[in-house]
Design a protein around this motif. Structure first.
Motif, PDB file in Angstrom:
ATOM      1  N   ALA A  12       0.802  -1.326  -0.047  1.00  0.00           N
ATOM      2  CA  ALA A  12       0.037  -0.160   0.169  1.00  0.00           C
ATOM      3  C   ALA A  12       0.919   1.292  -0.093  1.00  0.00           C
ATOM      4  CB  ALA A  12      -0.904  -0.003   1.167  1.00  0.00           C
ATOM      5  N   VAL A  13       1.948   1.142   0.700  1.00  0.00           N
ATOM      6  CA  VAL A  13       2.847   2.404   1.026  1.00  0.00           C
ATOM      7  C   VAL A  13       3.571   2.649  -0.464  1.00  0.00           C
ATOM      8  CG1 VAL A  13       5.006   3.410   1.805  1.00  0.00           C
ATOM      9  CG2 VAL A  13       3.185   2.442   3.551  1.00  0.00           C
ATOM     10  N   VAL A  14       4.055   1.581  -1.154  1.00  0.00           N
ATOM     11  CA  VAL A  14       4.837   1.754  -2.443  1.00  0.00           C
ATOM     12  C   VAL A  14       3.705   2.387  -3.463  1.00  0.00           C
ATOM     13  CG1 VAL A  14       5.601   0.383  -4.082  1.00  0.00           C
ATOM     14  CG2 VAL A  14       6.579   0.001  -1.774  1.00  0.00           C
ATOM     15  N   VAL A  15       2.456   1.561  -3.580  1.00  0.00           N
ATOM     16  CA  VAL A  15       1.361   2.017  -4.597  1.00  0.00           C
ATOM     17  C   VAL A  15       1.013   3.509  -4.349  1.00  0.00           C
ATOM     18  CG1 VAL A  15      -0.878   2.059  -5.265  1.00  0.00           C
ATOM     19  CG2 VAL A  15       0.586  -0.299  -4.908  1.00  0.00           C
ATOM     20  N   LEU A  16       1.050   3.942  -3.138  1.00  0.00           N
ATOM     21  CA  LEU A  16       0.733   5.443  -2.565  1.00  0.00           C
ATOM     22  C   LEU A  16       1.829   6.329  -3.371  1.00  0.00           C
ATOM     23  CD1 LEU A  16      -1.170   7.460  -1.277  1.00  0.00           C
ATOM     24  CD2 LEU A  16       0.216   6.879   0.810  1.00  0.00           C
ATOM     25  N   VAL A  17       2.981   6.063  -2.931  1.00  0.00           N
ATOM     26  CA  VAL A  17       4.311   6.690  -3.302  1.00  0.00           C
ATOM     27  C   VAL A  17       4.394   6.680  -4.999  1.00  0.00           C
ATOM     28  CG1 VAL A  17       6.706   6.764  -3.355  1.00  0.00           C
ATOM     29  CG2 VAL A  17       5.706   6.284  -1.200  1.00  0.00           C
ATOM     30  N   ILE A  18       3.916   5.836  -5.316  1.00  0.00           N
ATOM     31  CA  ILE A  18       4.036   5.735  -7.157  1.00  0.00           C
ATOM     32  C   ILE A  18       3.252   6.520  -7.680  1.00  0.00           C
ATOM     33  CG2 ILE A  18       4.101   4.328  -9.013  1.00  0.00           C
ATOM     34  CD1 ILE A  18       5.549   2.006  -7.452  1.00  0.00           C
ATOM     35  N   VAL A  19       1.917   6.333  -7.006  1.00  0.00           N
ATOM     36  CA  VAL A  19       0.807   7.205  -7.662  1.00  0.00           C
ATOM     37  C   VAL A  19       0.760   8.691  -7.339  1.00  0.00           C
ATOM     38  CG1 VAL A  19      -1.811   7.586  -7.474  1.00  0.00           C
ATOM     39  CG2 VAL A  19      -0.942   5.114  -7.343  1.00  0.00           C
ATOM     40  N   ARG A  20       1.322   8.969  -5.968  1.00  0.00           N
ATOM     41  CA  ARG A  20       1.568  10.433  -5.788  1.00  0.00           C
ATOM     42  C   ARG A  20       2.705  11.347  -6.676  1.00  0.00           C
ATOM     43  NH1 ARG A  20       2.315  11.668   0.042  1.00  0.00           N
ATOM     44  NH2 ARG A  20       2.388  13.524  -0.605  1.00  0.00           N
ATOM     45  N   GLN A  21       3.586  10.496  -7.156  1.00  0.00           N
ATOM     46  CA  GLN A  21       4.551  10.894  -7.907  1.00  0.00           C
ATOM     47  C   GLN A  21       4.010  11.728  -9.519  1.00  0.00           C
ATOM     48  OE1 GLN A  21       7.800   8.733  -9.100  1.00  0.00           O
ATOM     49  NE2 GLN A  21       6.691   7.066 -10.256  1.00  0.00           N
ATOM     50  N   PHE A  22       2.990  11.319  -9.791  1.00  0.00           N
ATOM     51  CA  PHE A  22       2.369  11.795 -10.891  1.00  0.00           C
ATOM     52  C   PHE A  22       1.493  12.981 -10.993  1.00  0.00           C
ATOM     53  CE2 PHE A  22       3.701   7.608 -11.977  1.00  0.00           C
ATOM     54  CZ  PHE A  22       4.439   7.829 -12.957  1.00  0.00           C
ATOM     55  N   ARG A  23       1.370  13.319  -9.671  1.00  0.00           N
ATOM     56  CA  ARG A  23       0.590  14.591  -9.445  1.00  0.00           C
ATOM     57  C   ARG A  23       1.680  15.674  -8.803  1.00  0.00           C
ATOM     58  NH1 ARG A  23      -3.548  13.193  -4.876  1.00  0.00           N
ATOM     59  NH2 ARG A  23      -1.897  12.151  -4.301  1.00  0.00           N
ATOM     60  N   ALA A  24       1.385  17.061  -9.564  1.00  0.00           N
ATOM     61  CA  ALA A  24       2.360  17.926  -9.030  1.00  0.00           C
ATOM     62  C   ALA A  24       2.125  18.307  -7.475  1.00  0.00           C
ATOM     63  CB  ALA A  24       2.078  19.230  -9.632  1.00  0.00           C
ATOM     64  N   GLN A  25       3.455  18.350  -6.944  1.00  0.00           N
ATOM     65  CA  GLN A  25       3.624  18.515  -5.315  1.00  0.00           C
ATOM     66  C   GLN A  25       4.722  19.568  -5.130  1.00  0.00           C
ATOM     67  OE1 GLN A  25       4.566  14.443  -4.053  1.00  0.00           O
ATOM     68  NE2 GLN A  25       2.391  14.223  -3.697  1.00  0.00           N
ATOM     69  N   ARG A  26       4.367  20.219  -4.343  1.00  0.00           N
ATOM     70  CA  ARG A  26       5.188  21.237  -3.898  1.00  0.00           C
ATOM     71  C   ARG A  26       6.479  20.557  -2.948  1.00  0.00           C
ATOM     72  NH1 ARG A  26       4.036  26.675  -0.304  1.00  0.00           N
ATOM     73  NH2 ARG A  26       6.400  27.503  -0.630  1.00  0.00           N
ATOM     74  N   ILE A  27       7.627  21.049  -3.672  1.00  0.00           N
ATOM     75  CA  ILE A  27       9.021  20.553  -2.881  1.00  0.00           C
ATOM     76  C   ILE A  27       9.235  21.341  -1.808  1.00  0.00           C
ATOM     77  CG2 ILE A  27      11.222  19.884  -3.176  1.00  0.00           C
ATOM     78  CD1 ILE A  27      10.542  19.409  -6.321  1.00  0.00           C
ATOM     79  N   SER A  28       9.225  21.138  -0.608  1.00  0.00           N
ATOM     80  CA  SER A  28       9.443  21.893   0.418  1.00  0.00           C
ATOM     81  C   SER A  28      10.766  21.739   0.846  1.00  0.00           C
ATOM     82  CB  SER A  28       8.676  21.424   1.616  1.00  0.00           C
ATOM     83  OG  SER A  28       9.101  21.921   2.980  1.00  0.00           O
ATOM     84  N   ALA A  29      11.692  22.615   1.134  1.00  0.00           N
ATOM     85  CA  ALA A  29      13.208  22.736   1.447  1.00  0.00           C
ATOM     86  C   ALA A  29      13.281  22.818   2.926  1.00  0.00           C
ATOM     87  CB  ALA A  29      13.814  23.817   0.864  1.00  0.00           C
TER      88      ALA A  29
END
Length: 175
Positions: A12-29
């Motif tokens: 579930a964690v791996v699928v969530l991480v893979i799916v989320r990578q195809f949505r634009a996400q803010r990169i927090s520094a």
């Protein structure tokens, strides 16, 4: 936890991480980007049986190879992520098709390692190995993305410079 529950949670964690990578996400520094990988690594290292007592050398080699694959997957994932700066100065990232290829190759290599371990008769704790490799992957990916995002808009140590506040078109990095 039982092996089935651990396997389902990891899947579930791996699928969530893979799916989320195809949505634009803010990169927090911010300085907290390493916390999740550290927690996953701590949980993995607490698991008993990470190293097979009867095949220590082989188990250590397999674990080292697993970590190297995790590091390579994280680096590949970070470098195939398209990043750009929005007009407000925030930095965003989104996975590409090349990111999918990195994940497929990484998963294939990990399955191969488990097969080699099974052929050698090494008793492998899959949960701990996968969690440790995932921690390495996320650590390298997050660190690389933070580093790349800082190169888009380096912070000025002296405060505002001439031209600050003037709207500019968002800059996008090509992959």
């Amino acid at each position: 936890m039982s092996g089935l529950i651990n396997a389902l949670a990891i899947f579930a964690v791996v699928v969530l991480v893979i799916v989320r990578q195809f949505r634009a996400q803010r990169i927090s520094a911010d300085r907290r980007w390493w916390i999740l990988p550290a927690v996953l690594g701590f949980i993995a290292l607490r698991e008993p049986g990470l190293i097979d007592a009867h095949h220590q050398a082989e188990a250590i080699l397999l674990l080292g190879a697993e970590l190297l694959i995790g590091l390579a997957t994280g680096a590949g994932w970070a470098w195939t992520t398209r990043i750009w700066a929005a007009p407000d100065g925030s930095v965003w990232g989104k996975g590409t098709r090349a990111s999918v290829a990195v994940w497929i190759v990484g998963i294939g290599l990990r399955v191969g390692l488990f097969g080699i371990g099974a052929l050698l008769g090494v008793d492998q704790d899959a949960t701990a190995m996968v969690l440790l490799a995932l921690a390495a992957t996320l650590l390298i990916r997050s660190g690389t993305l933070v580093w790349r995002s800082r190169s888009l808009h380096p912070a000025s140590p002296r405060g505002a410079a001439y031209g600050d506040g003037v709207p500019q078109a968002p800059w996008k990095e090509r992959v």
